[in-house]
Write a protein that holds these residues in place. Structure first.
Motif, PDB file in Angstrom:
ATOM      1  N   ALA A  24      -5.233  10.284  29.363  1.00 34.96           N
ATOM      2  CA  ALA A  24      -6.030   9.150  29.821  1.00 34.96           C
ATOM      3  C   ALA A  24      -5.651   8.788  31.242  1.00 34.96           C
ATOM      4  CB  ALA A  24      -5.814   7.950  28.910  1.00 34.96           C
ATOM      5  N   SER A  25      -6.623   8.384  31.998  1.00 31.31           N
ATOM      6  CA  SER A  25      -6.345   7.913  33.357  1.00 31.31           C
ATOM      7  C   SER A  25      -5.800   6.500  33.299  1.00 31.31           C
ATOM      8  CB  SER A  25      -7.619   7.961  34.199  1.00 31.31           C
ATOM      9  OG  SER A  25      -8.631   7.164  33.606  1.00 31.31           O
ATOM     10  N   GLY A  26      -5.073   6.128  34.307  1.00 35.98           N
ATOM     11  CA  GLY A  26      -4.514   4.784  34.346  1.00 35.98           C
ATOM     12  C   GLY A  26      -3.446   4.582  33.295  1.00 35.98           C
ATOM     13  N   SER A  27      -3.239   3.351  32.903  1.00 37.31           N
ATOM     14  CA  SER A  27      -2.190   3.012  31.943  1.00 37.31           C
ATOM     15  C   SER A  27      -2.766   2.652  30.586  1.00 37.31           C
ATOM     16  CB  SER A  27      -1.362   1.854  32.476  1.00 37.31           C
ATOM     17  OG  SER A  27      -2.210   0.734  32.701  1.00 37.31           O
ATOM     18  N   ILE A  28      -3.908   3.228  30.272  1.00 34.80           N
ATOM     19  CA  ILE A  28      -4.608   2.847  29.050  1.00 34.80           C
ATOM     20  C   ILE A  28      -3.775   3.140  27.809  1.00 34.80           C
ATOM     21  CG2 ILE A  28      -5.831   5.032  28.708  1.00 34.80           C
ATOM     22  CD1 ILE A  28      -7.327   1.514  28.315  1.00 34.80           C
ATOM     23  N   SER A  30      -0.418   3.187  27.414  1.00 36.68           N
ATOM     24  CA  SER A  30       0.697   2.264  27.232  1.00 36.68           C
ATOM     25  C   SER A  30       0.231   0.849  26.941  1.00 36.68           C
ATOM     26  CB  SER A  30       1.590   2.274  28.471  1.00 36.68           C
ATOM     27  OG  SER A  30       0.851   1.888  29.615  1.00 36.68           O
ATOM     28  N   ALA A  31      -0.990   0.524  27.299  1.00 37.00           N
ATOM     29  CA  ALA A  31      -1.476  -0.855  27.176  1.00 37.00           C
ATOM     30  C   ALA A  31      -2.247  -1.125  25.893  1.00 37.00           C
ATOM     31  CB  ALA A  31      -2.355  -1.201  28.370  1.00 37.00           C
ATOM     32  N   ASN A  53       0.934  -0.307  19.791  1.00 37.15           N
ATOM     33  CA  ASN A  53       1.828  -0.401  20.947  1.00 37.15           C
ATOM     34  C   ASN A  53       3.290  -0.293  20.531  1.00 37.15           C
ATOM     35  OD1 ASN A  53      -0.497  -0.812  22.333  1.00 37.15           O
ATOM     36  ND2 ASN A  53       0.079  -2.773  23.218  1.00 37.15           N
ATOM     37  N   SER A  54       3.581  -0.686  19.300  1.00 38.23           N
ATOM     38  CA  SER A  54       4.954  -0.627  18.799  1.00 38.23           C
ATOM     39  C   SER A  54       5.209   0.648  18.003  1.00 38.23           C
ATOM     40  CB  SER A  54       5.253  -1.850  17.933  1.00 38.23           C
ATOM     41  OG  SER A  54       4.325  -1.924  16.864  1.00 38.23           O
ATOM     42  N   ASP A  55       4.293   1.623  18.137  1.00 35.29           N
ATOM     43  CA  ASP A  55       4.423   2.940  17.509  1.00 35.29           C
ATOM     44  C   ASP A  55       4.307   2.922  15.995  1.00 35.29           C
ATOM     45  OD1 ASP A  55       6.761   4.359  19.940  1.00 35.29           O
ATOM     46  OD2 ASP A  55       4.586   4.183  19.932  1.00 35.29           O
ATOM     47  N   SER A  56       3.691   1.891  15.462  1.00 38.00           N
ATOM     48  CA  SER A  56       3.358   1.892  14.046  1.00 38.00           C
ATOM     49  C   SER A  56       2.131   2.769  13.857  1.00 38.00           C
ATOM     50  CB  SER A  56       3.068   0.472  13.576  1.00 38.00           C
ATOM     51  OG  SER A  56       2.645   0.471  12.225  1.00 38.00           O
ATOM     52  N   THR A  57       2.166   3.638  12.856  1.00 42.49           N
ATOM     53  CA  THR A  57       1.077   4.590  12.669  1.00 42.49           C
ATOM     54  C   THR A  57       0.348   4.358  11.350  1.00 42.49           C
ATOM     55  OG1 THR A  57       2.587   6.197  11.682  1.00 42.49           O
ATOM     56  CG2 THR A  57       2.210   6.348  14.058  1.00 42.49           C
ATOM     57  N   ASN A  58      -0.884   4.827  11.318  1.00 39.98           N
ATOM     58  CA  ASN A  58      -1.681   4.733  10.105  1.00 39.98           C
ATOM     59  C   ASN A  58      -2.598   5.954  10.058  1.00 39.98           C
ATOM     60  OD1 ASN A  58      -2.440   3.610   7.711  1.00 39.98           O
ATOM     61  ND2 ASN A  58      -3.882   2.150   8.595  1.00 39.98           N
ATOM     62  N   TYR A  59      -2.884   6.407   8.835  1.00 41.58           N
ATOM     63  CA  TYR A  59      -3.654   7.636   8.673  1.00 41.58           C
ATOM     64  C   TYR A  59      -4.714   7.480   7.594  1.00 41.58           C
ATOM     65  CZ  TYR A  59       0.274   9.583  11.232  1.00 41.58           C
ATOM     66  OH  TYR A  59       1.222   9.827  12.187  1.00 41.58           O
ATOM     67  N   ASP A  72       2.982   9.417  24.466  1.00 41.45           N
ATOM     68  CA  ASP A  72       3.944   9.486  25.567  1.00 41.45           C
ATOM     69  C   ASP A  72       3.395   8.587  26.661  1.00 41.45           C
ATOM     70  OD1 ASP A  72       5.451  10.102  27.829  1.00 41.45           O
ATOM     71  OD2 ASP A  72       5.783  12.162  27.184  1.00 41.45           O
ATOM     72  N   ASN A  73       3.908   7.365  26.726  1.00 39.37           N
ATOM     73  CA  ASN A  73       3.364   6.403  27.686  1.00 39.37           C
ATOM     74  C   ASN A  73       3.575   6.859  29.128  1.00 39.37           C
ATOM     75  OD1 ASN A  73       2.513   4.768  25.616  1.00 39.37           O
ATOM     76  ND2 ASN A  73       4.323   3.449  25.675  1.00 39.37           N
ATOM     77  N   ALA A  74       4.683   7.526  29.381  1.00 42.04           N
ATOM     78  CA  ALA A  74       4.963   7.974  30.748  1.00 42.04           C
ATOM     79  C   ALA A  74       3.933   8.998  31.218  1.00 42.04           C
ATOM     80  CB  ALA A  74       6.361   8.564  30.826  1.00 42.04           C
ATOM     81  N   LYS A  75       3.405   9.773  30.281  1.00 44.66           N
ATOM     82  CA  LYS A  75       2.401  10.783  30.620  1.00 44.66           C
ATOM     83  C   LYS A  75       0.980  10.310  30.334  1.00 44.66           C
ATOM     84  CE  LYS A  75       5.427  14.760  29.832  1.00 44.66           C
ATOM     85  NZ  LYS A  75       5.612  16.040  29.084  1.00 44.66           N
ATOM     86  N   ASN A  76       0.845   9.064  29.860  1.00 45.74           N
ATOM     87  CA  ASN A  76      -0.484   8.535  29.500  1.00 45.74           C
ATOM     88  C   ASN A  76      -1.220   9.490  28.576  1.00 45.74           C
ATOM     89  OD1 ASN A  76      -0.407   6.097  31.070  1.00 45.74           O
ATOM     90  ND2 ASN A  76      -0.651   7.372  32.889  1.00 45.74           N
TER      91      ASN A  76
END
Length: 120
Positions: A24-28, A30-31, A53-59, A72-76
């Motif tokens: 994703a472009s920008g900080s989408i 991580s936000a 945002n807190s890495d809680s997952t659901n499937y 990976d927020n650093a890599k968006n």
């Protein structure tokens, strides 16, 4: 304008694995909470995995125990590790950011998606 670019799809035999990526472009990433969706031929698009945002997952029940979403927020970038693939997993896979309020709808323009085809 935020862009979503999915990749990593392909043709795989039943029981195989694939790892999808969504850049994703920008900080989408991580936000926002993020989700992976899929649309099979003749069916509506459905949410298969989500991560907050807190890495809680659901499937979705259909993929629970086989798919893993991560970010990976650093890599968006958001990933979807898909194991033990089944022919019914065949679909175009998309990612999107999710609204922070119910019903947590996707909020961005859809990307082109990535095709996953599982042969029996």
């Amino acid at each position: 304008q935020v862009q979503l670019v999915e990749s990593g799809g392909g043709l795989v035999q039943a029981g195989g694995s694939l790892r999808l990526s969504c850049a994703a472009s920008g900080s989408i990433v991580s936000a926002n909470a993020m989700g992976w969706y899929r649309r099979a031929p003749g069916k509506q698009r459905e949410l298969v995995a989500s991560i907050t945002n807190s890495d809680s997952t659901n499937y979705a029940d259909s993929v629970k125990g086989r798919f893993t979403i991560s970010r990976d927020n650093a890599k968006n970038t958001v990933y979807l590790q898909m194991n033990s693939l089944k022919p019914e997993d065949t679909a175009v896979y998309y990612c999107n950011a999710r609204s922070a309020i119910p019903p947590w709808s996707p909020i961005l323009r859809w990307g082109q998606g990535t095709q996953v085809t599982v042969s029996s």
